[in-house]
Write a protein that holds these residues in place. Structure first.
Motif, PDB file in Angstrom:
ATOM      1  N   LEU A  51     -14.390  -4.478 -44.250  1.00 41.46           N
ATOM      2  CA  LEU A  51     -12.932  -4.327 -44.242  1.00 41.46           C
ATOM      3  C   LEU A  51     -12.371  -4.948 -45.511  1.00 41.46           C
ATOM      4  O   LEU A  51     -12.567  -6.140 -45.755  1.00 41.46           O
ATOM      5  N   PRO A  52     -11.688  -4.182 -46.359  1.00 50.66           N
ATOM      6  CA  PRO A  52     -11.311  -4.682 -47.678  1.00 50.66           C
ATOM      7  C   PRO A  52     -10.162  -5.684 -47.655  1.00 50.66           C
ATOM      8  O   PRO A  52      -9.316  -5.649 -46.769  1.00 50.66           O
ATOM      9  N   PHE A  53     -10.175  -6.566 -48.643  1.00 51.30           N
ATOM     10  CA  PHE A  53      -9.072  -7.483 -48.906  1.00 51.30           C
ATOM     11  C   PHE A  53      -8.087  -6.716 -49.786  1.00 51.30           C
ATOM     12  O   PHE A  53      -8.291  -6.570 -50.979  1.00 51.30           O
ATOM     13  N   GLU A  54      -7.035  -6.208 -49.176  1.00 48.87           N
ATOM     14  CA  GLU A  54      -6.083  -5.348 -49.879  1.00 48.87           C
ATOM     15  C   GLU A  54      -4.939  -6.202 -50.425  1.00 48.87           C
ATOM     16  O   GLU A  54      -3.904  -6.394 -49.791  1.00 48.87           O
ATOM     17  N   VAL A  55      -5.153  -6.683 -51.621  1.00 42.06           N
ATOM     18  CA  VAL A  55      -4.271  -7.664 -52.226  1.00 42.06           C
ATOM     19  C   VAL A  55      -2.846  -7.148 -52.360  1.00 42.06           C
ATOM     20  O   VAL A  55      -1.877  -7.927 -52.289  1.00 42.06           O
ATOM     21  N   GLU A  56      -2.698  -5.841 -52.518  1.00 37.52           N
ATOM     22  CA  GLU A  56      -1.363  -5.266 -52.729  1.00 37.52           C
ATOM     23  C   GLU A  56      -0.482  -5.317 -51.486  1.00 37.52           C
ATOM     24  O   GLU A  56       0.733  -5.095 -51.566  1.00 37.52           O
ATOM     25  N   LYS A  57      -1.065  -5.620 -50.335  1.00 33.17           N
ATOM     26  CA  LYS A  57      -0.291  -5.653 -49.093  1.00 33.17           C
ATOM     27  C   LYS A  57       0.298  -7.019 -48.777  1.00 33.17           C
ATOM     28  O   LYS A  57       1.000  -7.172 -47.767  1.00 33.17           O
ATOM     29  N   PHE A  58       0.023  -8.026 -49.623  1.00 37.48           N
ATOM     30  CA  PHE A  58       0.542  -9.369 -49.368  1.00 37.48           C
ATOM     31  C   PHE A  58       1.841  -9.580 -50.128  1.00 37.48           C
ATOM     32  O   PHE A  58       1.937  -9.247 -51.313  1.00 37.48           O
ATOM     33  N   THR A  59       2.824 -10.143 -49.427  1.00 34.71           N
ATOM     34  CA  THR A  59       4.148 -10.373 -49.998  1.00 34.71           C
ATOM     35  C   THR A  59       4.433 -11.866 -50.063  1.00 34.71           C
ATOM     36  O   THR A  59       4.173 -12.596 -49.101  1.00 34.71           O
ATOM     37  N   GLU A  60       4.965 -12.311 -51.182  1.00 38.29           N
ATOM     38  CA  GLU A  60       5.272 -13.729 -51.363  1.00 38.29           C
ATOM     39  C   GLU A  60       6.292 -14.198 -50.332  1.00 38.29           C
ATOM     40  O   GLU A  60       7.317 -13.544 -50.104  1.00 38.29           O
TER      41      GLU A  60
END
Length: 324
Positions: free
Chosen positions: A171-180
Motif C-alpha cells: 500500500l503506497p505512501f501517497e505523499v500528495e494526500k497529506f495536508t498541513e
C-alpha cells in the motif's frame, strides 16, 4: 499558517507480551529463531506485515532485524504459533509480489534541490524530494538499493513522465494526500497506550491488552537519549515546520540561535510531529528512512515517514507514551 513545533542465518529476538493497564512496560517474553527465506518469500511477507501495520523496516527482500521482529510480533498478537514456518495464508494475502508505477508529471514537480545549510533551507517554503529514486523508494516503503535492483539500467538522473517502474505491491505512501495542519483528538483511541522500547528500537501501540501495531524507530542517542518515563501526547501536526536549534538538539537547552525549517519530505522531522509533555521531545518522521533503527536522533522517537503517517491514524492526542 506555520505550525512549529544482513542476512544472518538465525537471530534470536525478544518481543513484548501483552500490555498491562498500568504504565509498567510489558515484559519481554520468549526467544524465537527464524531461518532465512528466499527473496520472493521475504518480500511477500514484508509486504503483508507492512500492510498489517507491523512494520518490517524498509522492504528489501532480506531477512533483517526488524522484519524478524515484526513477523514474530504479528504472530504473537494474533495467537499464531511462533515458529519459522511460513503460514501459507499469510502469503495468500499478497498473491502478486510486484506491481508497476508510472511516473507522473506531478511527481517530478515534487523533486528539487535542497541546500546543505540550514540557513539556506530556512529561506525556502518547502523541502522536496531530491531525486525520483528517493520519491519512489519512500512511496513504496523500500530501500533505494532494492528499487534500483528491481529496475536495472534505469537512468534516475533524467526521469521522464510516463516511465514505468517495477515496485513492491505494498500500500503506497501517497505523499500528495497529506495536508498541513493540526490533528484532532480521536476519542475512539483514548485508551490506547504507546510503548517505546529503546533497547529493541520499537514503537508499539496497545489497545488495552491487544497489540495493535509495531514500528521500528530510532530512540535518541547516547548524548541525548529518549527520556525514559511516562509522558503524554500534547499535540500533533502534519507537515510541521521545524525549529532547528542546536542547543535544544544537542543539549536539551532552548536558545535564540535557530532556524525555522519549512515542511516537506526532507524536513528533519518529515511528515509528522507529535509533541510530548517534555519540551523539545516528540514522535516524528524523518528525511532519511534508510537510517531508522541505526543512526542516532536527538532525544526524539524517529520513524520512517510511511510509518509515521500510519501512527497518526492509530493513536490520539492525549495518549500515554511510556518510554523504557
Amino acid at each position: 499558517m506555520k505550525l512549529f513545533v544482513v542476512m544472518l542465518p538465525f537471530v534470536t529476538i525478544s518481543i513484548v507480551a501483552l500490555a498491562q493497564e498500568s504504565t509498567t512496560p510489558p515484559p519481554r517474553v520468549y526467544p524465537v529463531a527464524l531461518p532465512n527465506y528466499d527473496e520472493e518469500t521475504a518480500t511477500r511477507l514484508q509486504i503483508f506485515l507492512d500492510n498489517s501495520d507491523f512494520g518490517p523496516g524498509k522492504i528489501d527482500g532480506r531477512m533483517g532485524e526488524f522484519f524478524r521482529k515484526a513477523l514474530i510480533s504479528y504472530k504473537h498478537a494474533h495467537a499464531i504459533p511462533k515458529t519459522g514456518a511460513v503460514d501459507s495464508w499469510l502469503l495468500d494475502q499478497v498473491p502478486v509480489t510486484y506491481t508497476t508505477y508510472t511516473v507522473r508529471e506531478e511527481d517530478l514537480k515534487s523533486i528539487g534541490n535542497v541546500p546543505g545549510s540550514h540557513a539556506e533551507q530556512a529561506k525556502l517554503k518547502w523541502l522536496p524530494y531530491t531525486s525520483l529514486l528517493e520519491f519512489v523508494a519512500e512511496r513504496y516503503h523500500s530501500a533505494e538499493s532494492y528499487i534500483q535492483k528491481l529496475n536495472p539500467g534505469k537512468n534516475w538522473e533524467h526521469p521522464q513522465p510516463g516511465e514505468v517502474l517495477k515496485v513492491p505491491n505494498v500500500l503506497p505512501f501517497e505523499v500528495e494526500k497529506f495536508t498541513e495542519g493540526k490533528i484532532a483528538e480521536n476519542p475512539a483511541f483514548a485508551a490506547r497506550k504507546i510503548f517505546v522500547d529503546t533497547k529493541e528500537h520499537l514503537l508499539e501501540v496497545f489497545d488495552h491488552d491487544q497489540l495493535v501495531c509495531v514500528f521500528p524507530i530510532t530512540p535518541g542517542s547516547k548524548t541525548l537519549p529518549a527520556p525514559v518515563g511516562t509522558w503524554k501526547i500534547l499535540g500533533a501536526t502534519v507537515w510541521p515546520w521545524f525549529r532547528y536549534d542546536e542547543g535544544m538538539l544537542n543539549y536539551g537547552v532552548r536558545t535564540e540561535n535557530y532556524y525555522n525549517l519549512p515542511p516537506g519530505p526532507n524536513n528533519l522531522v518529515g511528515v509528522l510531529w507529535m509533541g510530548l509533555n517534555k519540551p523539545g521531545i516528540g514522535i516524528h518522521g524523518t528525511n532519511n528512512p534508510e537510517t531508522i533503527g541505526r543512526a542516532a536522533s536527538h532525544g526524539c522517537i524517529r520513524l520512517a515517514n510511511w510509518d509515521a503517517a500510519r501512527v497518526k491514524d492509530l493513536v490520539s492526542v492525549g495518549n500515554t507514551v511510556i518510554i523504557f
